[in-house]
Structure formats: structure tokens, C-alpha cells
Design an enzyme around this catalytic site. Structure first.
Site: not given
Ligand code: AP5
Ligand code: ZN
Length: 210
Positions: A166, A155, A13, A88
Site C-alpha cells: 500500500r 482489516r 485520515k 488517490r
Molecule cells: P487511521 O485513522 O485509521 O488511518 P488512515 O489514514 O485512515 O489509514 P487507512 O489504512 O484507513 O488508509 P488507507 O488510505 O490505506 O485505507 P482506505 O480505507 O482509504 O489510523 C491508523 C492507526 O493509527 C489506527 O490504529 C489509529 O488509532 C492510529 N493513529 C491515528 N493517529 C495517530 C497518532 N497521532 N498517534 C498514534 N497513533 C495514531 O483504503 C483501503 C483500500 O481501499 C485501498 O488500499 C484501495 O484498495 C481501496 N480504495 C480506497 N479508496 C480508493 C480510491 N480513491 N481509489 C482506488 N482505490 C481505493
Molecule cells: Zn482510513
């Protein structure tokens, strides 16, 4: 263009949102990034969120709804926005519709990035992020170049145990959000498995411009 980028942890994402920001000049709103900034600034909200995030649990709907409501009212969201990591839960999706209604807006498209669980574990455990620029790297798939190794961090929620939690939270609480948007005919799925990052961006652009 008001978009939701949807997908499991590590689905790409953030990576794809950054490409769309460059292409369309509309902001990325990542609730994860906003919460991590609150933690870094040691705000009361950050302190409250940290423990939950480190365990891979969701922060309360009230907290994130409030953050998003405030952010969507800012001027740079007028021409559109890319939501990343929100909504989410179904309750967040319902609340988002109410917030947008008040602003005279609506979600146009929800892009689902689909990736298998094994790939997700590999992606997340290999992720590194630049402290300075926020750029997202992967030690194997997108290795950092021109970065000082000291500026790269992992992270705290990017270890295998927390990722498994997760993923469980995603399946139980977040996946039902897709049905909410399917009922509105807004969901478009893109296979994110083993494809090049640019090809995935291209597939998203085609959907957005259809
Ligand atoms: P990346 O692009 O970073 O993936 P992402 O989908 O953004 O993953 P996140 O881990 O950030 O998602 P998340 O939803 O768990 O975390 P968030 O920060 O929202 O890519 C990941 C890796 O893959 C990178 O190394 C990249 O280089 C690689 N990659 C990408 N595309 C690729 C491809 N095509 N091929 C190969 N490699 C590739 O949330 C974190 C925490 O915050 C949650 O757990 C929760 O506690 C809290 N939180 C956030 N939002 C909410 C909400 N709305 N409600 C409640 N709690 C929330
Ligand atoms: Zn992210």
C-alpha cells in the site's frame, strides 16, 4: 467547508475525519469505508473490489469516481464534506474537479498528514476497528475501552506485507495528487509524527479556520 484529508495509509485520515465530523457536523466520505461496506454486503462491486483491496492495490478510477459522484450529490453534503482516501490518483482529482464544477462547488483546502514509513507500519499493524461503531483504535496508542473484544476486528489489508505494498502504491500513484493541489495553492501539511491525536486535530482546525 469542502476538505480533502490526504496522507499515506495509516496517516490518521479516518481518526482525524471523525473528530472534524463532530466539530463541524459535515459528513466524512471515506471511499475505503464505502468499499468495505460493499464487501460486507457481498454486492457485485464489493466482490470485484475485495481481491484488489486485500492485495493493497487500488480499485479502478471508474468505480470510485462513480461512488463519490453519487455520494456528493446527497443532501447532507450541501454544507460541506470531508473526503478521506479520495482522490488517490491524478485522474481521480481531475474527475473530482469536474464533478464539483457541475455541482457549483470546489475543494477549499487539502490537509496533508505526514507520518514516517516506520510509524505507519506500527500504526497499521496495531489498528483495531469496532464492528459496531466503526471507532478506530490502536492497541498501544489508543487502546479500546468499553468494547467487547469480540466486536473488534483487524482489516484484512492490515498485515505488514500488504501495508508495504500500500505504501508503494501511495508513493507511485497517490503522492502526485499533492502536486496537482499544490498548483492550486490548496495544500497545508500537518506533522502527524508522535504527536497526540488531539494536538493534530487542533492543528487542522487552526488551518481550516485561518
Ligand atoms: P487511521 O485513522 O485509521 O488511518 P488512515 O489514514 O485512515 O489509514 P487507512 O489504512 O484507513 O488508509 P488507507 O488510505 O490505506 O485505507 P482506505 O480505507 O482509504 O489510523 C491508523 C492507526 O493509527 C489506527 O490504529 C489509529 O488509532 C492510529 N493513529 C491515528 N493517529 C495517530 C497518532 N497521532 N498517534 C498514534 N497513533 C495514531 O483504503 C483501503 C483500500 O481501499 C485501498 O488500499 C484501495 O484498495 C481501496 N480504495 C480506497 N479508496 C480508493 C480510491 N480513491 N481509489 C482506488 N482505490 C481505493
Ligand atoms: Zn482510513
Amino acid at each position: 467547508m469542502n476538505i480533502v484529508l490526504f496522507g499515506a495509509p495509516g496517516a490518521g485520515k479516518g481518526t482525524q475525519a471523525k473528530q472534524l465530523v463532530k466539530k463541524y457536523g459535515i459528513p466524512q466520505i471515506s471511499t475505503g469505508d464505502i468499499l468495505r461496506a460493499a464487501i460486507a454486503n457481498k454486492t457485485p462491486l464489493g466482490l470485484q473490489a475485495k481481491e484488489l483491496m486485500d492485495q493493497g492495490k487500488l480499485v479502478s478510477d471508474e468505480i470510485v469516481d462513480g461512488l463519490v459522484e453519487k455520494r456528493l450529490a446527497e443532501k447532507d453534503c450541501e454544507e460541506g464534506f470531508i473526503l478521506d482516501g479520495f482522490p488517490r490518483t491524478v485522474a481521480q482529482a481531475q474527475k473530482l474537479d469536474k464533478i464539483l464544477d457541475r455541482l457549483g462547488k470546489k475543494i477549499d483546502k487539502v490537509i496533508e498528514l505526514r507520518v514516517s514509513d516506520e510509524e505507519i507500519i506500527e500504526r497499521i499493524t496495531g489498528r483495531r476497528v469496532s464492528k459496531k461503531t466503526g471507532k478506530i483504535y490502536h492497541i498501544k496508542y489508543n487502546p479500546p475501552v468499553d468494547e467487547n473484544p469480540e466486536d473488534l476486528y483487524q482489516r484484512p489489508d492490515d498485515n505488514e506485507e500488504t501495508v508495504r505494498n500500500r505504501l508503494k502504491v501511495y508513493k507511485e500513484q497517490t503522492a502526485p495528487v499533492l502536486d496537482f493541489y499544490k498548483a492550486q495553492n490548496k495544500v497545508y501539511s500537518v506533522g502527524g509524527h508522535k504527536e497526540k491525536m488531539e494536538e493534530i486535530t487542533q492543528a487542522i482546525v487552526e488551518i481550516l479556520e485561518k
